[in-house]
Design a protein around this motif. Sequence first.
Motif, PDB file in Angstrom:
ATOM      1  N   GLU A   1      -2.417  10.026   9.296  1.00 33.89           N
ATOM      2  CA  GLU A   1      -3.523   9.714   8.396  1.00 33.89           C
ATOM      3  C   GLU A   1      -4.141  10.955   7.751  1.00 33.89           C
ATOM      4  O   GLU A   1      -4.482  10.945   6.572  1.00 33.89           O
ATOM      5  CB  GLU A   1      -4.588   8.925   9.156  1.00 33.89           C
ATOM      6  CG  GLU A   1      -5.532   8.187   8.242  1.00 33.89           C
ATOM      7  CD  GLU A   1      -6.407   7.192   8.984  1.00 33.89           C
ATOM      8  OE1 GLU A   1      -7.498   6.926   8.478  1.00 33.89           O
ATOM      9  OE2 GLU A   1      -6.000   6.698  10.053  1.00 33.89           O
TER      10      GLU A   1
ATOM     11  N   ASN B   1       2.358  12.133   0.752  1.00 34.67           N
ATOM     12  CA  ASN B   1       2.249  13.143   1.788  1.00 34.67           C
ATOM     13  C   ASN B   1       1.574  14.390   1.214  1.00 34.67           C
ATOM     14  O   ASN B   1       1.989  14.904   0.179  1.00 34.67           O
ATOM     15  CB  ASN B   1       3.653  13.496   2.311  1.00 34.67           C
ATOM     16  CG  ASN B   1       3.633  14.289   3.590  1.00 34.67           C
ATOM     17  OD1 ASN B   1       2.664  14.970   3.903  1.00 34.67           O
ATOM     18  ND2 ASN B   1       4.727  14.217   4.320  1.00 34.67           N
TER      19      ASN B   1
ATOM     20  N   ARG C   1      -2.039  12.451   4.565  1.00 37.62           N
ATOM     21  CA  ARG C   1      -1.644  11.603   3.446  1.00 37.62           C
ATOM     22  C   ARG C   1      -2.847  11.236   2.588  1.00 37.62           C
ATOM     23  O   ARG C   1      -3.977  11.258   3.040  1.00 37.62           O
ATOM     24  CB  ARG C   1      -0.937  10.353   3.950  1.00 37.62           C
ATOM     25  CG  ARG C   1      -1.827   9.436   4.753  1.00 37.62           C
ATOM     26  CD  ARG C   1      -1.026   8.317   5.386  1.00 37.62           C
ATOM     27  NE  ARG C   1      -1.907   7.353   6.034  1.00 37.62           N
ATOM     28  CZ  ARG C   1      -1.576   6.648   7.091  1.00 37.62           C
ATOM     29  NH1 ARG C   1      -0.384   6.779   7.632  1.00 37.62           N
ATOM     30  NH2 ARG C   1      -2.431   5.794   7.610  1.00 37.62           N
TER      31      ARG C   1
ATOM     32  N   SER D   1       3.295   1.595   3.094  1.00 35.59           N
ATOM     33  CA  SER D   1       2.709   1.227   4.385  1.00 35.59           C
ATOM     34  C   SER D   1       3.777   0.610   5.282  1.00 35.59           C
ATOM     35  O   SER D   1       4.573  -0.212   4.839  1.00 35.59           O
ATOM     36  CB  SER D   1       1.577   0.235   4.140  1.00 35.59           C
ATOM     37  OG  SER D   1       1.093  -0.278   5.334  1.00 35.59           O
TER      38      SER D   1
ATOM     39  N   TYR E   1       0.845  -1.187   0.000  1.00 34.04           N
ATOM     40  CA  TYR E   1       0.000   0.000   0.000  1.00 34.04           C
ATOM     41  C   TYR E   1       0.886   1.244   0.000  1.00 34.04           C
ATOM     42  O   TYR E   1       1.840   1.325   0.788  1.00 34.04           O
ATOM     43  CB  TYR E   1      -0.912   0.021   1.225  1.00 34.04           C
ATOM     44  CG  TYR E   1      -1.844  -1.161   1.307  1.00 34.04           C
ATOM     45  CD1 TYR E   1      -2.834  -1.351   0.347  1.00 34.04           C
ATOM     46  CD2 TYR E   1      -1.738  -2.079   2.331  1.00 34.04           C
ATOM     47  CE1 TYR E   1      -3.686  -2.445   0.412  1.00 34.04           C
ATOM     48  CE2 TYR E   1      -2.592  -3.162   2.417  1.00 34.04           C
ATOM     49  CZ  TYR E   1      -3.565  -3.343   1.443  1.00 34.04           C
ATOM     50  OH  TYR E   1      -4.411  -4.420   1.500  1.00 34.04           O
ATOM     51  N   TYR E   2       0.559   2.196  -0.857  1.00 35.17           N
ATOM     52  CA  TYR E   2       1.358   3.417  -0.970  1.00 35.17           C
ATOM     53  C   TYR E   2       0.504   4.644  -0.694  1.00 35.17           C
ATOM     54  O   TYR E   2      -0.699   4.668  -0.984  1.00 35.17           O
ATOM     55  CB  TYR E   2       1.965   3.537  -2.367  1.00 35.17           C
ATOM     56  CG  TYR E   2       3.141   2.626  -2.598  1.00 35.17           C
ATOM     57  CD1 TYR E   2       4.433   3.060  -2.337  1.00 35.17           C
ATOM     58  CD2 TYR E   2       2.969   1.337  -3.080  1.00 35.17           C
ATOM     59  CE1 TYR E   2       5.525   2.233  -2.547  1.00 35.17           C
ATOM     60  CE2 TYR E   2       4.049   0.501  -3.290  1.00 35.17           C
ATOM     61  CZ  TYR E   2       5.328   0.964  -3.025  1.00 35.17           C
ATOM     62  OH  TYR E   2       6.396   0.140  -3.238  1.00 35.17           O
ATOM     63  N   TYR E   3       1.178   5.671  -0.177  1.00 31.86           N
ATOM     64  CA  TYR E   3       0.543   6.935   0.180  1.00 31.86           C
ATOM     65  C   TYR E   3       1.438   8.080  -0.267  1.00 31.86           C
ATOM     66  O   TYR E   3       2.653   7.927  -0.363  1.00 31.86           O
ATOM     67  CB  TYR E   3       0.370   7.042   1.701  1.00 31.86           C
ATOM     68  CG  TYR E   3      -0.434   5.918   2.293  1.00 31.86           C
ATOM     69  CD1 TYR E   3      -1.804   6.063   2.511  1.00 31.86           C
ATOM     70  CD2 TYR E   3       0.152   4.707   2.625  1.00 31.86           C
ATOM     71  CE1 TYR E   3      -2.549   5.027   3.052  1.00 31.86           C
ATOM     72  CE2 TYR E   3      -0.584   3.666   3.164  1.00 31.86           C
ATOM     73  CZ  TYR E   3      -1.936   3.835   3.375  1.00 31.86           C
ATOM     74  OH  TYR E   3      -2.669   2.808   3.901  1.00 31.86           O
TER      75      TYR E   3
ATOM     76  N   TYR F   1      -4.165   8.079   0.139  1.00 29.29           N
ATOM     77  CA  TYR F   1      -3.957   6.690  -0.257  1.00 29.29           C
ATOM     78  C   TYR F   1      -3.893   6.615  -1.775  1.00 29.29           C
ATOM     79  O   TYR F   1      -4.787   7.088  -2.477  1.00 29.29           O
ATOM     80  CB  TYR F   1      -5.090   5.814   0.291  1.00 29.29           C
ATOM     81  CG  TYR F   1      -5.010   4.375  -0.153  1.00 29.29           C
ATOM     82  CD1 TYR F   1      -3.966   3.560   0.261  1.00 29.29           C
ATOM     83  CD2 TYR F   1      -5.977   3.842  -0.996  1.00 29.29           C
ATOM     84  CE1 TYR F   1      -3.883   2.240  -0.141  1.00 29.29           C
ATOM     85  CE2 TYR F   1      -5.908   2.518  -1.400  1.00 29.29           C
ATOM     86  CZ  TYR F   1      -4.857   1.727  -0.968  1.00 29.29           C
ATOM     87  OH  TYR F   1      -4.779   0.417  -1.378  1.00 29.29           O
TER      88      TYR F   1
END
Length: 68
Positions: free
Chosen positions: A29, A7, A32, A21, A3-5, A34
Amino acid sequence: MAYYYVNKNAQSNGDHEVHKSGCSWLPKEENRIYLGSFDNCKDAVKEAKKYYDDVNGCYYCSNNCHTS
């Protein structure tokens, strides 16, 4: 796959960093976005560019996509 996010807050150089992740530097949370589940950081960075022009991989968790 991971899983990538990205900023929401830019770094001092203007880059929005992409994190995987579990990264120690993963933003809170509320700071960021998703991006999805990807096999590699390059696909995650490509997705992040839909949100921000200046995107960079995290030095620690997405080093293959990190540029100085």
